[in-house]
Write an enzyme that holds these catalytic residues in place. Structure first.
Site, mmCIF file in Angstrom:
data_model
loop_
_atom_site.group_PDB
_atom_site.id
_atom_site.type_symbol
_atom_site.label_atom_id
_atom_site.label_comp_id
_atom_site.label_asym_id
_atom_site.label_seq_id
_atom_site.Cartn_x
_atom_site.Cartn_y
_atom_site.Cartn_z
ATOM 1 N N TRP A 139 66.850 77.380 -28.343
ATOM 2 C CA TRP A 139 65.757 77.302 -27.381
ATOM 3 C C TRP A 139 65.875 76.094 -26.465
ATOM 4 O O TRP A 139 65.348 76.126 -25.352
ATOM 5 C CB TRP A 139 64.408 77.400 -28.066
ATOM 6 C CG TRP A 139 63.959 76.270 -28.964
ATOM 7 C CD1 TRP A 139 64.704 75.494 -29.781
ATOM 8 C CD2 TRP A 139 62.597 75.866 -29.138
ATOM 9 N NE1 TRP A 139 63.902 74.620 -30.462
ATOM 10 C CE2 TRP A 139 62.601 74.823 -30.092
ATOM 11 C CE3 TRP A 139 61.382 76.269 -28.605
ATOM 12 C CZ2 TRP A 139 61.437 74.179 -30.510
ATOM 13 C CZ3 TRP A 139 60.222 75.633 -29.019
ATOM 14 C CH2 TRP A 139 60.251 74.598 -29.956
ATOM 15 N N ASP A 189 61.707 71.867 -36.692
ATOM 16 C CA ASP A 189 62.298 71.336 -37.914
ATOM 17 C C ASP A 189 62.098 69.808 -37.970
ATOM 18 O O ASP A 189 62.840 69.088 -37.340
ATOM 19 C CB ASP A 189 63.792 71.701 -38.001
ATOM 20 C CG ASP A 189 64.548 71.358 -36.726
ATOM 21 O OD1 ASP A 189 63.940 71.200 -35.642
ATOM 22 O OD2 ASP A 189 65.778 71.234 -36.821
ATOM 23 N N GLU A 220 64.349 62.036 -26.963
ATOM 24 C CA GLU A 220 64.115 63.400 -27.444
ATOM 25 C C GLU A 220 62.629 63.724 -27.553
ATOM 26 O O GLU A 220 62.202 64.844 -27.276
ATOM 27 C CB GLU A 220 64.785 63.541 -28.813
ATOM 28 C CG GLU A 220 64.611 64.867 -29.501
ATOM 29 C CD GLU A 220 65.206 64.861 -30.905
ATOM 30 O OE1 GLU A 220 65.620 65.932 -31.367
ATOM 31 O OE2 GLU A 220 65.249 63.780 -31.539
ATOM 32 N N ARG A 245 71.168 81.744 -38.966
ATOM 33 C CA ARG A 245 69.874 81.416 -38.366
ATOM 34 C C ARG A 245 69.873 81.631 -36.862
ATOM 35 O O ARG A 245 70.813 81.261 -36.170
ATOM 36 C CB ARG A 245 69.547 79.941 -38.614
ATOM 37 C CG ARG A 245 68.849 79.668 -39.907
ATOM 38 C CD ARG A 245 68.505 78.202 -39.968
ATOM 39 N NE ARG A 245 69.359 77.520 -40.940
ATOM 40 C CZ ARG A 245 69.584 76.214 -40.940
ATOM 41 N NH1 ARG A 245 69.058 75.454 -40.011
ATOM 42 N NH2 ARG A 245 70.350 75.678 -41.862
ATOM 43 N N GLU A 292 72.676 70.576 -43.118
ATOM 44 C CA GLU A 292 72.661 69.634 -41.992
ATOM 45 C C GLU A 292 71.661 68.508 -42.162
ATOM 46 O O GLU A 292 71.576 67.607 -41.314
ATOM 47 C CB GLU A 292 72.354 70.378 -40.685
ATOM 48 C CG GLU A 292 70.890 70.772 -40.464
ATOM 49 C CD GLU A 292 70.539 72.113 -41.080
ATOM 50 O OE1 GLU A 292 69.517 72.699 -40.681
ATOM 51 O OE2 GLU A 292 71.278 72.575 -41.967
ATOM 52 N N ASP A 329 67.938 39.912 -26.608
ATOM 53 C CA ASP A 329 68.073 40.472 -27.956
ATOM 54 C C ASP A 329 69.422 41.145 -28.177
ATOM 55 O O ASP A 329 69.687 41.707 -29.238
ATOM 56 C CB ASP A 329 66.930 41.444 -28.277
ATOM 57 C CG ASP A 329 66.863 42.625 -27.316
ATOM 58 O OD1 ASP A 329 67.793 42.793 -26.494
ATOM 59 O OD2 ASP A 329 65.879 43.386 -27.380
#
Length: 646
Positions: free
Chosen positions: A221, A386, A579, A267, A332, A46
């Site tokens: 974090w 988020d 992730e 933030r 963002e 592929d």
């Protein structure tokens, strides 16, 4: 030949050229370029520069090594290992058959320890500048570095580099940073400077680990969870560097930032600094007392000035909330991210969507309801989640279980360090602190959490809406943070674990929430921190919580389910460590906002993903030998444990 075939051939030729250019002194390695070309032509059907289960090649390949020995490699996993080893052969003397046939868990763990951490490490100085300032999130040629007004050494150093780096623009921040000022930076994004050392005019940025992929900044974090993996992998130096960078941010920016990027100046993120200090100390009790003292002062400063400031993040209940300050839409986000909500307000003001967005961003339209929505949205982003339907349009009204658990841990951690390191007396600016002071505060918080958040009928903690004066009763992985920090009685822990397995445990581990999809709008984004997705930090905290309360068999099961999913995907998809995962379908092919960082690479993943790497190392430290053997055989967890929901 097809167009795709031509593209594949050109890709192979380019890679071979790069291999030759990168290692001309090792001419003996160049014979492997033809092996690589043949392997890719045969197996990468592929054309994605990987060998995966989606490719349709024969899955069988023979090659002859430099010693004249012939090797037959069969199967997706072993062929992808061969591809990876060929891609890095310019740096090695030989192709290692042992590495090609390495057990999957051993290979993943070894690459994390020896390759991924270093590839994720950055520093803001001359040596690291080009990589750090690669700004894929900016469409300008100017690379901006924002420096605190009182960091004179950094100002002099980087201004001296502007002659050499023509694209570099040094911007000195004002003494007082307001939301109004930060909004002016939205069109001029850049990186915020971090900690450094300076000896004999030799300026060096203190290193930090980035999450991975497109990120070149230090995230709040993420950095703690990455440090858990670093400590397991004997990288105490990098874990301590992360702490130093936390301290720099508190000193110069007033908080540990969401990330060291200009639009995050208003933030913070979930508080883990005290946990990092305690774990570094427990790993090495001989660590410098002066170093611990300087960082503990910053932990206490953060606690007092960021979290315990009345009316901001401390509420009238005596408990805390996230509160991301700022003005307008968070800059963002992906284009169109807020269209589902902005359409309603555009219609309200009788404007088309684009006109309304433009006027709102310029401040030409003031809408208090929409401004309140964005307060909740920025607060949700400050929470690290988020985004999630659990927090959308409500976050700033919530005393969350997760945040208050973490602040309880700050209180007991500070008490622990003062008692064990500083002989139960710690002074800051003539103010004396003792362990009892902090333990008393922790007991007060525990009482409030049990009063407002514990639901005796359901046997669970829930976020408390202090505006509506009720519990949200949404099932979330963050409801189980009390297990990690030690708030629960044993009876509460027993009931929490029953609820955890009933509501959130899936085949691949712990889901972030139950299904709380927003069905009110077909345009609403698929929230990445909701069901069916699972995330490394939730797994890691809950594993440690189960361990703390003696739930050994349950912990082994949850660790195995998560590691099995990671290992299976890595085996089937050329070593991919992304992730996040869909823990229901047990795949990295996640269809949610922002995609899935860590899945795009050529031939071999350079770095995996930071906290995913850490979760693998932590999981392997928990897993017993019998389950490790089953893991390497990719034994389905439902064949070992009770079958979970499909």
């Amino acid at each position: 030949m097809s167009i795709n075939g031509c593209i594949r051939c050109l890709s192979v030729i380019l890679l071979c050229f790069l291999l030759i250019r990168c290692a001309p002194e090792k001419a003996q390695n160049l014979e492997y370029s033809s092996v690589l070309e043949s392997l890719v032509n045969q197996e990468d059907t592929d054309g994605d520069k990987k060998i995966t289960i989606d490719d349709k090649g024969p899955k069988k390949f023979e090659f002859i090594d430099k010693n004249g020995e012939s090797h037959n490699i069969e199967g997706t996993y072993y062929l992808s290992n061969l591809l990876q080893e060929l891609a890095i052969v310019a740096k090695d003397d030989t192709i290692s058959i042992e590495r090609i046939t390495e057990a999957p868990s051993a290979r993943i763990s070894r690459l994390i320890k020896t390759r991924f951490w270093d590839n994720l490490t950055r520093s803001i100085d001359k040596n690291g500048l080009e990589k750090v300032l690669e700004d894929t999130k900016s469409d300008t040629d100017t690379l901006r570095l924002y420096i605190p007004f009182d960091d004179k050494d950094a100002i002099r150093y980087f201004q001296s580099l502007t002659k050499e780096y023509k694209k570099l623009k040094v911007v000195i921040l004002p003494k007082k940073i307001t939301p109004e000022y930060v909004k002016t930076l939205n069109s001029k994004p850049g990186i915020l400077n971090l900690a450094h050392t300076k000896q004999d005019e030799n300026y060096q940025g203190i290193p930090f680990v980035v999450p991975g992929g497109r990120f070149n900044e230090m995230y709040g974090w993420d950095s703690y969870f990455e440090s858990v993996g670093l400590l397991i992998d004997d990288r105490e130096d990098l874990a301590m560097a992360m702490a130093d960078n936390f301290a720099y941010q508190i000193k110069h920016y007033g908080k540990i930032l969401n990330a060291n990027r200009s639009y995050y100046l208003t933030r913070t993120q979930p508080p883990f600094f005290s946990s990092l200090l305690v774990e570094i100390y427990q790993e090495n009790p001989q660590v410098s007392k002066d170093w611990l003292a300087s960082n503990l002062k910053m932990v206490i400063k953060e606690y007092e000035t960021v979290w315990m400031k009345n009316g901001v993040r401390l509420t009238n209940t005596g408990l805390n909330r996230f509160y991301g300050e700022g003005i307008g839409m968070p800059p963002e986000t992906e284009e169109g991210h807020f269209d589902f909500i902005l359409k309603e307000f555009a219609a309200k003001h009788k404007l088309d969507l684009d006109t309304f967005k433009n006027m709102y961003q310029k401040g030409e339209i003031i809408d208090e309801e929409l401004s309140q929505y964005f307060i909740h949205d920025r607060s949700m982003r400050e929470s690290g989640h988020d985004t999630s339907n659990r927090l959308d349009d409500i976050c700033a009204d919530l005393n969350t279980v997760g945040l208050n658990s973490l602040l309880y841990k700050y209180e007991i951690d500070i008490a622990y360090l003062i008692k064990n390191v500083f002989e139960d007396s710690f002074e800051i600016d003539d103010k004396q602190y003792t362990s009892q002071l902090w333990l008393k505060q922790a007991e007060k918080r525990k009482g409030l959490m049990n009063t407002l958040m514990w639901n005796e009928e359901k046997g669970s903690f829930y976020d408390y809406n202090f505006s509506a004066q009720n519990q949200t009763q949404i099932e979330s992985a963050t409801n189980y943070y009390p297990l990690w920090v030690g708030i629960c009685t044993q009876d509460q822990a027993n009931r929490l674990v029953d609820n955890l397995f009933e509501n959130l445990v899936q085949k691949g581990g712990i889901a972030s929430t139950t299904d709380i999809s927003n069905t009110a709008s077909v345009d609403a984004p698929q929230r990445q921190w909701d069901y069916p997705n699972g995330w490394a930090p939730h797994q890691m905290l809950i594993w440690r919580g189960l361990h703390n309360y003696g739930f050994a068999s349950q912990n082994q099961e949850l660790v195995y389910r998560w590691l099995w999913m990671i290992t299976k995907n890595a085996v089937n998809y050329n070593g991919t460590i992304p992730e996040k995962y869909d823990v229901v379908q047990c795949t990295h092919k996640v269809y949610a906002e922002y995609g899935n960082v860590g899945t795009e690479f050529d031939y071999i993943t350079p770095s995996g993903f930071g906290w995913m790497n850490a979760s693998y190392q932590l999981g392997m430290s928990f897993l017993n030998n019998e389950l490790k053997e089953k893991l390497n055989k990719l034994t389905d967890p439902d064949e070992i444990f009770n079958k979970r929901n499909q």
